[in-house]
Design an enzyme around this catalytic site. Structure first.
Site, PDB file in Angstrom:
ATOM      1  N   GLY A  66       0.832  -1.197   0.000  1.00 33.14           N
ATOM      2  CA  GLY A  66       0.000   0.000   0.000  1.00 33.14           C
ATOM      3  C   GLY A  66       0.867   1.247   0.000  1.00 33.14           C
ATOM      4  N   GLY A 121       1.374   3.111  -2.544  1.00 36.37           N
ATOM      5  CA  GLY A 121       0.622   4.126  -3.286  1.00 36.37           C
ATOM      6  C   GLY A 121      -0.379   4.837  -2.402  1.00 36.37           C
ATOM      7  N   ASP A 166      -1.810   3.540  -9.541  1.00 33.47           N
ATOM      8  CA  ASP A 166      -1.573   4.405  -8.377  1.00 33.47           C
ATOM      9  C   ASP A 166      -1.996   5.846  -8.638  1.00 33.47           C
ATOM     10  OD1 ASP A 166      -0.669   2.946  -6.121  1.00 33.47           O
ATOM     11  OD2 ASP A 166       1.144   2.456  -7.224  1.00 33.47           O
ATOM     12  N   LYS A 221       7.908  -8.642  14.129  1.00 33.01           N
ATOM     13  CA  LYS A 221       9.358  -8.560  13.953  1.00 33.01           C
ATOM     14  C   LYS A 221       9.775  -7.296  13.190  1.00 33.01           C
ATOM     15  CE  LYS A 221      11.325 -11.953  15.238  1.00 33.01           C
ATOM     16  NZ  LYS A 221      11.753 -12.178  16.645  1.00 33.01           N
ATOM     17  N   PRO A 246      13.419  -7.346   9.409  1.00 30.97           N
ATOM     18  CA  PRO A 246      13.401  -7.089   7.951  1.00 30.97           C
ATOM     19  C   PRO A 246      13.335  -5.589   7.642  1.00 30.97           C
ATOM     20  CG  PRO A 246      11.803  -8.802   8.520  1.00 30.97           C
ATOM     21  CD  PRO A 246      12.306  -8.233   9.817  1.00 30.97           C
ATOM     22  N   CYS A 256     -17.797   1.824 -21.645  1.00 33.19           N
ATOM     23  CA  CYS A 256     -16.908   1.570 -22.778  1.00 33.19           C
ATOM     24  C   CYS A 256     -17.316   0.284 -23.501  1.00 33.19           C
ATOM     25  CB  CYS A 256     -15.452   1.561 -22.312  1.00 33.19           C
ATOM     26  SG  CYS A 256     -14.331   1.994 -23.647  1.00 33.19           S
ATOM     27  N   GLN A 316     -20.638  -0.620 -25.850  1.00 33.12           N
ATOM     28  CA  GLN A 316     -20.617  -1.214 -27.188  1.00 33.12           C
ATOM     29  C   GLN A 316     -21.464  -2.485 -27.211  1.00 33.12           C
ATOM     30  OE1 GLN A 316     -16.377  -1.662 -27.915  1.00 33.12           O
ATOM     31  NE2 GLN A 316     -16.070   0.547 -28.174  1.00 33.12           N
ATOM     32  N   HIS A 376     -15.113   6.502 -19.652  1.00 32.89           N
ATOM     33  CA  HIS A 376     -14.848   5.856 -18.355  1.00 32.89           C
ATOM     34  C   HIS A 376     -15.103   6.838 -17.207  1.00 32.89           C
ATOM     35  CE1 HIS A 376     -13.003   2.088 -19.763  1.00 32.89           C
ATOM     36  NE2 HIS A 376     -12.570   2.819 -20.784  1.00 32.89           N
ATOM     37  N   GLU A 393     -15.590   6.248 -14.248  1.00 24.90           N
ATOM     38  CA  GLU A 393     -14.983   5.797 -12.984  1.00 24.90           C
ATOM     39  C   GLU A 393     -13.690   6.540 -12.665  1.00 24.90           C
ATOM     40  OE1 GLU A 393     -15.289   4.028 -15.752  1.00 24.90           O
ATOM     41  OE2 GLU A 393     -13.706   2.542 -16.032  1.00 24.90           O
TER      42      GLU A 393
END
Ligand code: GLN
Length: 537
Positions: free
Chosen positions: A21, A23, A76, A193, A196, A388, A392, A514, A516
């Site tokens: 995550g 982005g 992103d 932990k 890392p 889109c 069609q 689009h 969205e």
């Protein structure tokens, strides 16, 4: 002339593993800085040797996000636009391929005057040029650059090296490094932990970047001791280490950051004046998200149903529209091929939905199943939103099953058909290369004032983003109109059909663009809001 102020830079890197995550984290930093009154731009650097995101497989890399100026970019950028409530440009997305292409073209033109062309300085100069170009493309105070991949990937070196040099060029107080790491949980010892994360910071320091801020993603809360330990080993101040536990909604992240005063830490380190926080709308959004609400079952009939990110913006747009209407989205991903094969589970999901969406897509696979689903929604008066390819196919379904054009299809699926209700326009026919040859980016559209879509937007003139090769065939316009399909929107010259509707249906709107991509979490999007409203009625 007033001298333009120099923007500050924030580089966001990731470590330990991908899919953290990063982005969302970068976008959330943008959000909280914007909340402090700063003007923010954002940019993503991607390691792939592709020249743009348009040719990447969406099942592998997630959706191709399209900017208003026609950039085909990494998903992103969708997060950035949503978290910033702001349009970005194609310059906000940079891929390694595009950089190398420029460097090599320049070398071919002899612009390096016989010099040896190398990653340092030639490629890194090109990277820095792009960061600066985007940063100074407007009146921005802060430019946030997310570097794709994780530290240690061999493909990302040129980006990290350029980021390191930026502090040298711009002054250390003008550049901030944020490193996002993951803290794994070990069940056996019931422990989170930090090793890392420490190793990842060490790796970053070995290329000369000392992070200023550490964002520690974790599924389990950590205590002050763990923070102290990380601070000691990573040389990052305790107050600049932010543990970020996985939350219900990604939109909570900016609020967590504000609660932990990350905005103050960032502005302090960048020596920026603190305006106060002013906007409570994000808090209200989160309250609304957490509120108990009835579920809204929506069927999305698509080709890729295994990777959520393939339709990232669409899912966010549906969620936002549900929140606007007082619902929680209950999304049913339906594999179009299962509809085609009469799979009972798939059909049950479709039958139980209060609204049906067919999203964008490419290629013939699954299209017959999508057409079946559209027919089902049309005949049963279930609200339908086509996007889109979904527009069609709605035209094809109507042509076949209402207007008697039995063989109706798209030129994309059958080049030799005489019944291409969707086709490629003559002036597009000469284009043969796959990359960057589509109708892309924002186009103006004029709506029929009597249409549902005009009612939804509350205006006749809109602008939305496109990404497609094929168009509605005007030879079929009259025929479909005479059978009850409405051409509800076209380009201002009337040449390209952008919206079709069925006025006799409860709510059937299909658009060539689009929407969205322009939905925002705080407001939703007019078309999605109207679709969900109709689904609830
Ligand atoms: N494949 C269709 C076209 O190229 C639709 C594209 C899309 O849905 N984005 O026109």
């Amino acid at each position: 002339m007033k001298k333009r102020k120099a923007p500050k830079y924030i580089f966001v890197t990731g470590g330990v593993l991908s899919g953290l995550g990063k982005g969302i984290t970068a976008a959330s930093i943008g959000n909280i800085l914007k909340d402090r009154g700063l003007k923010v731009n954002m940019q993503k650097f991607d390691q792939y040797i592709n020249v743009d995101s348009g040719t990447l497989n969406p099942a592998e890399h997630g959706e191709v996000f399209v900017t208003d100026d026609g950039g085909e970019t990494d998903l992103d950028l969708g997060h950035y636009e949503r978290f910033l409530t702001q349009n970005l440009t194609g310059d906000s997305s940079v891929m390694t391929g595009e950089i190398y292409l420029d460097v090599i073209n320049r070398e071919r033109r002899g612009e390096y005057l016989g010099k040896t062309v190398q990653v340092i300085p030639h490629v890194t100069e090109e990277v820095k040029y792009r960061a600066r170009k985007a940063a100074t493309s407007g009146d921005f105070d802060v430019h946030i650059v997310e570097i794709g991949g994780t530290v240690g990937d061999n493909e990302g070196f040129h980006f990290l090296e350029a980021a390191r040099q930026m502090a040298l060029d711009e002054g250390r107080e003008n550049v901030l490094y944020v490193h996002v790491v993951f803290l794994p949980y070990l069940k056996a010892s019931d422990e989170v932990k930090t090793k890392p994360a420490q190793n990842s910071v060490r790796e970053l320091r070995s290329i000369g970047i000392q992070p200023d801020i550490l964002i520690a993603r974790t599924d389990h809360a950590i205590d002050a001791d763990a923070v102290r330990k990380m601070s000691l080993y990573t040389n990052v101040e305790e107050k600049a280490i932010l543990p970020l536990v996985t939350v219900k909604s990604v939109y909570e992240v900016p609020l967590i950051m504000e609660e932990k005063k990350l905005d103050d830490v960032i502005m302090g380190k960048l020596k920026m004046k603190n305006g106060s926080r002013k906007d409570a709308s994000w808090q209200k959004l989160i309250q609304n998200i957490h509120r108990e609400k009835p579920k809204m079952p929506i069927a999305m009939v698509g080709k890729y149903t295994t990777m959520l990110d393939t339709y990232a913006s669409l899912v966010e747009a549906l969620k936002a529209a549900c929140w606007q209407n007082g619902y929680d989205l209950e999304l049913h991903w339906i594999d179009a091929e299962k509809i085609e094969k009469k799979d009972k589970e798939a059909w049950d999901a479709l039958k139980n939905a209060k609204g049906v969406v067919v999203p964008g897509g490419f290629g013939v696979r699954g299209t017959e199943g999508k057409i079946d689903a559209i027919e089902f929604a049309r005949k049963n008066n279930i609200p339908y939103l086509g996007l889109c390819l979904g527009m069609q196919l709605a035209a094809i379904e109507f042509a076949r099953n209402v207007a008697g054009v039995n063989q109706a299809t798209s030129e994309e699926f059958d080049e030799d058909s005489k019944a291409c209700v969707i086709h490629i326009m003559d002036d597009q026919k000469t284009i043969t290369e796959k990359g960057g040859t589509m109708r892309l980016g924002g186009w103006d559209c004029v709506l029929d004032p009597k249409s549902r879509i005009a009612k939804a937007y509350g205006t006749k003139k809109i602008r939305e983003r496109h990404r497609h090769r094929y168009e509605f065939n005007n030879d079929f316009r009259e025929k479909l109109e005479s059978k009850g399909m409405m051409i509800a929107g076209t380009t201002p010259d009337g040449r390209l059909v952008e919206v079709v509707e069925i006025p006799s249906h409860k709510w059937f709107v299909a658009v060539q663009f689009h929407p969205e991509f322009t939905s925002r979490p705080l407001t939703g999007h007019p078309l999605f809001n109207a679709f969900i409203k109709a689904a609830g009625e």
